[in-house]
Design an enzyme around this catalytic site. Structure first.
Site, PDB file in Angstrom:
ATOM      1  N   SER A   1       0.840  -1.204   0.000  1.00  0.00           N
ATOM      2  CA  SER A   1       0.000   0.000   0.000  1.00  0.00           C
ATOM      3  C   SER A   1       0.870   1.247   0.000  1.00  0.00           C
ATOM      4  O   SER A   1       2.048   1.184  -0.364  1.00  0.00           O
ATOM      5  CB  SER A   1      -0.945  -0.027   1.212  1.00  0.00           C
ATOM      6  OG  SER A   1      -1.939   0.958   1.076  1.00  0.00           O
ATOM      7  N   ASN A   2       0.308   2.379   0.375  1.00  0.00           N
ATOM      8  CA  ASN A   2       1.058   3.641   0.387  1.00  0.00           C
ATOM      9  C   ASN A   2       0.631   4.453   1.605  1.00  0.00           C
ATOM     10  O   ASN A   2      -0.269   4.060   2.334  1.00  0.00           O
ATOM     11  CB  ASN A   2       0.821   4.403  -0.921  1.00  0.00           C
ATOM     12  CG  ASN A   2      -0.639   4.722  -1.128  1.00  0.00           C
ATOM     13  OD1 ASN A   2      -1.224   5.521  -0.405  1.00  0.00           O
ATOM     14  ND2 ASN A   2      -1.261   4.059  -2.093  1.00  0.00           N
ATOM     15  N   ARG A   3       1.266   5.600   1.801  1.00  0.00           N
ATOM     16  CA  ARG A   3       1.068   6.339   3.043  1.00  0.00           C
ATOM     17  C   ARG A   3      -0.042   7.387   2.968  1.00  0.00           C
ATOM     18  O   ARG A   3      -0.096   8.289   3.799  1.00  0.00           O
ATOM     19  CB  ARG A   3       2.389   6.985   3.473  1.00  0.00           C
ATOM     20  CG  ARG A   3       3.446   5.920   3.811  1.00  0.00           C
ATOM     21  CD  ARG A   3       4.605   6.526   4.550  1.00  0.00           C
ATOM     22  NE  ARG A   3       5.312   7.471   3.700  1.00  0.00           N
ATOM     23  CZ  ARG A   3       5.795   8.644   4.080  1.00  0.00           C
ATOM     24  NH1 ARG A   3       5.656   9.042   5.293  1.00  0.00           N
ATOM     25  NH2 ARG A   3       6.407   9.424   3.230  1.00  0.00           N
ATOM     26  N   SER A   4      -0.910   7.297   1.992  1.00  0.00           N
ATOM     27  CA  SER A   4      -2.009   8.261   1.918  1.00  0.00           C
ATOM     28  C   SER A   4      -2.889   8.160   3.176  1.00  0.00           C
ATOM     29  O   SER A   4      -3.299   7.077   3.567  1.00  0.00           O
ATOM     30  CB  SER A   4      -2.864   7.983   0.685  1.00  0.00           C
ATOM     31  OG  SER A   4      -4.001   8.821   0.698  1.00  0.00           O
TER      32      SER A   4
END
Ligand code: CTP
Ligand code: CA
Length: 225
Positions: A33-36
């Site tokens: 995933s990502n840090r959004s």
């Protein structure tokens, strides 16, 4: 009920907002995933609702309070988001695509939990690209619909944002400088530059994501331009 003082300039419109970051499974217990944080998308949904819009929020893995009056549909993967977008976009007056969609997903999702093999051995994963969801839906945009994309950039900001505006056939691209930790991703403040397909260009001050959201909603509202 409506909050005091907000213009009702989005009354009668139905906006679709995406927020958060998608997850792509590696195996039954792991994902990429990502840090959004989802803060910008939630601020947009909240502001649009306060200004009279009916708002549907496609929320990818966000841990924030649900904005009052907003219909939240949880999604997890880019594939989930794609299904919801394709189903809902035709019924909407506009799309605000603030979600950070995973660019890649594993070529295959392991059926069982991946195991370590010999001690110290490296492991390699193979990824394939996800479809560009914004591009996919914007390609079927009606003239009465407004489509707003976001661009997270660490360098060549303006050039990259203008490229995305054209490549994705969006009406607007909201440029975020993600190389500056004081703004963007998990921060409560942000500073963006809004680029319009009609040549519109404006940089906001560094301000709260709530203020940025109001700014964006004013710029993209056909009534106000
Ligand atoms: N986006 C999308 N589908 C993807 C990737 C991105 O709909 N598979 C959308 C994002 O929601 C955002 C816009 O496209 O509104 C720009 O996302 P960004 O990550 O900045 O750009 P990419 O086109 O993915 O290009 P790159 O990451 O290589 O810079
Ligand atoms: Ca991307």
């Amino acid at each position: 009920q409506q909050l005091q003082g907000k213009p009702q300039d989005w009354a009668g419109k139905h906006l679709l907002v995406t927020a958060g970051g998608t997850q792509e499974d590696l195996d039954p217990v792991r994902y990429l995933s990502n840090r959004s944080s989802g803060k910008m998308g939630y601020a947009l949904a909240n502001a649009a609702s306060q200004r009279g819009a009916q708002v549907t929020l496609l929320s990818a893995n966000v841990n924030l309070p649900i904005p009052t009056g907003v219909k939240v549909i949880p999604v997890r993967t880019a594939a989930d988001l794609k299904d919801q977008l394709q189903q809902l976009f035709p019924t909407m007056d506009g799309l605000l695509m603030a979600a950070a969609v995973s660019d890649f997903r594993p070529v295959q999702v392991a059926e069982h939990k991946l195991k370590k093999t010999a001690a110290g051995e490296e492991m390699t994963l193979r990824f394939q690209q996800n479809p560009d969801l914004l591009k996919l839906v914007a390609a079927h945009k009606r003239p009465d619909q407004v489509v707003v994309g976001f661009a997270a950039e660490t360098h060549d900001w303006r050039q990259n944002a203008l490229h995305k505006l054209a490549a994705k056939q969006a009406d607007y691209i909201v440029l975020n400088d993600v190389s500056n930790p004081a703004i963007g991703f998990n921060s409560d403040d942000n500073q963006v530059t809004i680029f319009g397909a009609d040549g519109f260009q404006e940089q906001t001050p560094i301000e709260t994501k709530a203020a940025i959201a109001d700014h964006i909603l004013t710029v993209i509202n056909p009534k106000d331009r």
